[in-house]
Design a protein around this motif. Sequence first.
Motif, PDB file in Angstrom:
ATOM      1  N   MET A   1       0.861  -1.179   0.000  1.00 56.47           N
ATOM      2  CA  MET A   1       0.000   0.000   0.000  1.00 56.47           C
ATOM      3  C   MET A   1       0.904   1.238   0.000  1.00 56.47           C
ATOM      4  N   ASP A   2       0.595   2.206  -0.849  1.00 54.99           N
ATOM      5  CA  ASP A   2       1.421   3.406  -0.887  1.00 54.99           C
ATOM      6  C   ASP A   2       1.101   4.303   0.318  1.00 54.99           C
ATOM      7  N   SER A   5      -2.341   6.260   0.411  1.00 53.91           N
ATOM      8  CA  SER A   5      -3.475   5.382   0.742  1.00 53.91           C
ATOM      9  C   SER A   5      -3.442   4.981   2.212  1.00 53.91           C
ATOM     10  N   GLY A   8      -4.657   7.837   4.332  1.00 58.02           N
ATOM     11  CA  GLY A   8      -6.112   7.947   4.263  1.00 58.02           C
ATOM     12  C   GLY A   8      -6.816   6.912   5.105  1.00 58.02           C
ATOM     13  N   LYS A   9      -6.345   5.687   5.024  1.00 53.43           N
ATOM     14  CA  LYS A   9      -6.929   4.599   5.822  1.00 53.43           C
ATOM     15  C   LYS A   9      -6.798   4.896   7.315  1.00 53.43           C
ATOM     16  N   GLU A  40      -8.645  11.071   2.823  1.00 53.57           N
ATOM     17  CA  GLU A  40      -9.120   9.758   3.278  1.00 53.57           C
ATOM     18  C   GLU A  40      -9.258   8.772   2.117  1.00 53.57           C
ATOM     19  N   ARG A  41      -9.599   9.262   0.947  1.00 51.65           N
ATOM     20  CA  ARG A  41      -9.732   8.389  -0.220  1.00 51.65           C
ATOM     21  C   ARG A  41      -8.398   8.127  -0.903  1.00 51.65           C
ATOM     22  N   GLY A  42      -7.356   8.832  -0.457  1.00 53.69           N
ATOM     23  CA  GLY A  42      -6.030   8.632  -1.038  1.00 53.69           C
ATOM     24  C   GLY A  42      -5.866   9.242  -2.408  1.00 53.69           C
ATOM     25  N   THR A  43      -6.660  10.272  -2.700  1.00 54.23           N
ATOM     26  CA  THR A  43      -6.590  10.902  -4.020  1.00 54.23           C
ATOM     27  C   THR A  43      -5.867  12.239  -3.999  1.00 54.23           C
TER      28      THR A  43
END
Length: 69
Positions: A1-2, A5, A8-9, A40-43
Amino acid sequence: MDLVSLLGKNVRALRDQAGLSQEELAFRASMKRSYLSDLERGTRNPSVRALGRLAVALGVHPSKLLDDG
């Protein structure tokens, strides 16, 4: 997982544990709710300032935001 991300998690999990809405956490961290949602969405890539504000608002050490354990 980057890292984006993972951040965000972790932010979402810590926010849920604290019983905070995105709107309330964003207010406490002096940021827009849409920015927090993107994090939070990692965007969206967070700034160092945003990491610090989130850590303070959540009452955790900044390293906790990137903990993969």
